[in-house]
Design a protein around this motif. Structure first.
Motif, PDB file in Angstrom:
ATOM      1  N   PHE A 117       0.848  -1.197   0.000  1.00  0.00           N
ATOM      2  CA  PHE A 117       0.000   0.000   0.000  1.00  0.00           C
ATOM      3  C   PHE A 117       0.877   1.237   0.000  1.00  0.00           C
ATOM      4  O   PHE A 117       1.818   1.317   0.785  1.00  0.00           O
ATOM      5  CB  PHE A 117      -0.852   0.073   1.271  1.00  0.00           C
ATOM      6  N   TYR A 118       0.551   2.187  -0.834  1.00  0.00           N
ATOM      7  CA  TYR A 118       1.277   3.448  -0.721  1.00  0.00           C
ATOM      8  C   TYR A 118       0.319   4.620  -0.809  1.00  0.00           C
ATOM      9  O   TYR A 118      -0.761   4.529  -1.396  1.00  0.00           O
ATOM     10  CB  TYR A 118       2.404   3.553  -1.753  1.00  0.00           C
TER      11      TYR A 118
ATOM     12  N   LYS B 213      -3.523   3.438   5.693  1.00  0.00           N
ATOM     13  CA  LYS B 213      -2.630   2.321   5.363  1.00  0.00           C
ATOM     14  C   LYS B 213      -2.427   1.408   6.569  1.00  0.00           C
ATOM     15  O   LYS B 213      -2.592   0.183   6.487  1.00  0.00           O
ATOM     16  CB  LYS B 213      -1.261   2.847   4.880  1.00  0.00           C
ATOM     17  N   THR B 214      -2.085   2.025   7.683  1.00  0.00           N
ATOM     18  CA  THR B 214      -1.854   1.232   8.889  1.00  0.00           C
ATOM     19  C   THR B 214      -3.138   0.532   9.328  1.00  0.00           C
ATOM     20  O   THR B 214      -3.134  -0.634   9.724  1.00  0.00           O
ATOM     21  CB  THR B 214      -1.304   2.131  10.012  1.00  0.00           C
TER      22      THR B 214
ATOM     23  N   MET C 110      -3.725  -2.501   7.248  1.00  0.00           N
ATOM     24  CA  MET C 110      -2.757  -3.533   7.588  1.00  0.00           C
ATOM     25  C   MET C 110      -3.191  -4.291   8.846  1.00  0.00           C
ATOM     26  O   MET C 110      -3.247  -5.509   8.868  1.00  0.00           O
ATOM     27  CB  MET C 110      -1.426  -2.838   7.876  1.00  0.00           C
TER      28      MET C 110
ATOM     29  N   ASP D 187       5.432  -1.685   8.254  1.00  0.00           N
ATOM     30  CA  ASP D 187       4.762  -0.412   7.998  1.00  0.00           C
ATOM     31  C   ASP D 187       5.790   0.688   7.725  1.00  0.00           C
ATOM     32  O   ASP D 187       6.838   0.739   8.364  1.00  0.00           O
ATOM     33  CB  ASP D 187       3.940  -0.054   9.258  1.00  0.00           C
TER      34      ASP D 187
ATOM     35  N   THR E 268       3.817  -1.133   3.623  1.00  0.00           N
ATOM     36  CA  THR E 268       3.275   0.181   3.270  1.00  0.00           C
ATOM     37  C   THR E 268       4.415   1.170   3.144  1.00  0.00           C
ATOM     38  O   THR E 268       5.519   0.954   3.662  1.00  0.00           O
ATOM     39  CB  THR E 268       2.324   0.767   4.343  1.00  0.00           C
TER      40      THR E 268
ATOM     41  N   SER F 220       0.789  -3.560  -6.040  1.00  0.00           N
ATOM     42  CA  SER F 220       0.911  -2.260  -5.368  1.00  0.00           C
ATOM     43  C   SER F 220      -0.375  -1.486  -5.590  1.00  0.00           C
ATOM     44  O   SER F 220      -0.833  -1.361  -6.716  1.00  0.00           O
ATOM     45  CB  SER F 220       2.070  -1.442  -5.942  1.00  0.00           C
TER      46      SER F 220
END
Ligand code: ADP
Ligand code: MG
Length: 451
Positions: A153-154, A161-162, A165, A218, A250, A274
């Motif tokens: 993930f970007y 993102k976190t 996750m 992360d 991430t 991605s």
């Protein structure tokens, strides 16, 4: 002391941050100037350092005591007595299947698996900017190691993102409680790796990171420039990948945009999927707010939530911050949550930003030209009085006119220690009592800066 410090923290942090990160911290001891604080987990410690809460403690401790108090952050497990580990060192390599280290032999830094229970798929609002990421996360949590490996993930900060996750990890653990899930920030990975070298526990380190079904790392942009960590991570990656275990990563940008990330890692990361996460649109932002207020059982009309969502379009973290601010206003004033109340609460947010116009670099610039010295000297190390005094004045003003912490000010002055700032501040403060000329300089500078 801790009660005084937390009081100040409470006044200066939003209630959610305070409740989550400060209330859970326990003061353990104050020995000399070392204040040991126990945090719940490495996740907490990461957050503390990332958000500079430790620096705020230095700051407030100084306000209370006028002493330079240094917080030492430890996690619960680190406080447990070290378990002595006996390894037979005969030099003969024996490989007996089924023989593993006793669980106690695991070094303490590897024991924790800090998933935030609030970060689940249930609490994640799906919208345009994140639906791909959400879908991929769901697939991976159901069939780890099969479809998208690694999943990457970007996107910018505060976009979830976190959260996603952790949601993967939480779901896997919920569905299969015996899965081994490991979540770390890239900094924690780096620290663990370095510690393992220092304490000669590289074997355990490798086992801990490779013997898992799901490894999540992360914010890997912080691997930039860390060559040996990258090397180790490369091997970790290969080992997991070869065994068909899932890897989720991430970053705030694409792998090939991370400076000094080794090509072989960049190409490995491209093997999987991605997905970028982009800022939520207005509808999604409203839905996120609705979700939060419902979860907290707070009454808030739709038009008020729309108003807040319209004001904050940067990221979800700030959106949540704005909502907390409105809630705090509501709690303090006992007025119902309305658009007017929200406007009032968020106005002060903007006001705070306006005051921020006086920044440390602005102060430095003004002071340097006032005393006809260069910025370089102002931030440098020269000990000549004609430079030291302006430097101390600039530090003094930085402390008076901005809300930057002592360590932060030190940093802005060419990476000086916060004790230097304390010294400068006290020195100028004392001198002001007897030196009218200095008082005039300071007054002039303040007036100039406020204009
Ligand atoms: P990032 O890791 O991208 O910086 P986080 O995952 O830490 O962002 O998200 C910041 C905050 O916003 C967290 O409190 C998270 O729960 C919340 N958040 C982000 N995206 C969403 C979403 N789509 N739905 C609900 N909450 C979200
Ligand atoms: Mg994050």
């Amino acid at each position: 002391l801790w009660a005084d410090i937390t009081k100040l923290l409470k006044q200066n942090l939003d209630p959610a941050t305070y409740a989550t990160w400060i209330e859970a911290a326990k003061p353990i001891s104050l020995v000399g100037n070392k204040l040991t604080l126990e945090l719940l987990s490495p996740l907490h410690r990461d957050y503390w350092t990332r958000r500079h809460l430790d620096q705020q403690v230095i700051e407030y401790a100084y306000q209370v005591t006028h002493e330079d108090i240094q917080p030492i952050l430890v996690t619960k497990s680190e406080l447990q007595p070290e378990v002595s580990r006996s390894k037979t060192g005969t030099g003969v390599v024996t490989e007996e299947p089924g023989v593993t280290d006793a669980p106690d032999a695991t070094p303490t830094f590897m024991k924790e698996n800090a998933l935030n229970p609030r970060y689940t798929f249930d609490t994640f609002v799906i919208g345009k900017g994140n639906q791909m990421a959400h879908a991929a996360a769901l697939v991976v949590s159901e069939e780890p190691g099969v479809m998208y490996n690694p999943l990457f993930f970007y996107g910018g900060v505060g976009l979830g993102k976190t959260h996603l996750m952790h949601a993967i990890g939480n779901k896997m653990l919920e569905d299969h409680p015996d899965t081994k899930v490991k979540y770390v920030t890239s900094e924690a990975f780096t620290n663990d790796f370095i510690n393992s070298i220092r304490t000669r526990t590289q074997e355990q380190f490798r086992q801990e990171y490779r013997d898992v079904d799901l490894l999540m790392v992360d914010d890997i942009q912080f691997f930039a420039n860390k060559d040996s960590t990258q090397e180790e991570f490369f091997h970790t990656f290969n080992s997991l990948y070869d065994d068909g275990h899932q890897i989720v990563l991430t970053s705030d940008r694409l792998p090939n945009e991370i400076p000094k990330l080794q090509d072989r890692l960049v190409s490995r990361f491209a093997w999987g999927l991605s997905v970028d996460i982009t800022p939520p649109d207005l509808e999604t932002r409203i839905a996120i707010l609705r979700n939060k207020v419902d979860a907290d059982q707070i009454d808030a009309p739709d038009d008020t939530l729309s108003y807040i969502a319209g004001q904050i379009d940067s990221n979800v973290r700030e959106l949540e911050g704005a909502l907390s601010r409105v809630q705090a206003y509501h709690n303090l004033t006992h007025k119902p949550i309305t658009t007017d109340l929200a406007a009032e609460a968020l106005k002060s947010l903007n006001l705070a930003n306006a005051n921020d116009a006086i920044t440390i670099p602005v102060i430095q610039d003004r002071v340097a030209s006032y005393f006809h010295i260069s910025m370089k000297d102002l931030k440098g190390k020269k000990r000549k009085k004609s430079i030291v005094t302006p430097r101390q004045i600039a530090m003094y003003l930085s402390r008076e006119l901005t809300d930057a912490s002592l360590p932060r000010i030190g940093n802005e002055f060419g990476g000086k220690d916060h004790t230097t700032v304390i010294h400068a501040y006290d020195k100028i403060g004392d001198a002001l009592k007897t030196d009218p000329e200095l008082q005039k300089d300071i007054d002039d500078l303040k007036e100039e800066l406020r204009r």
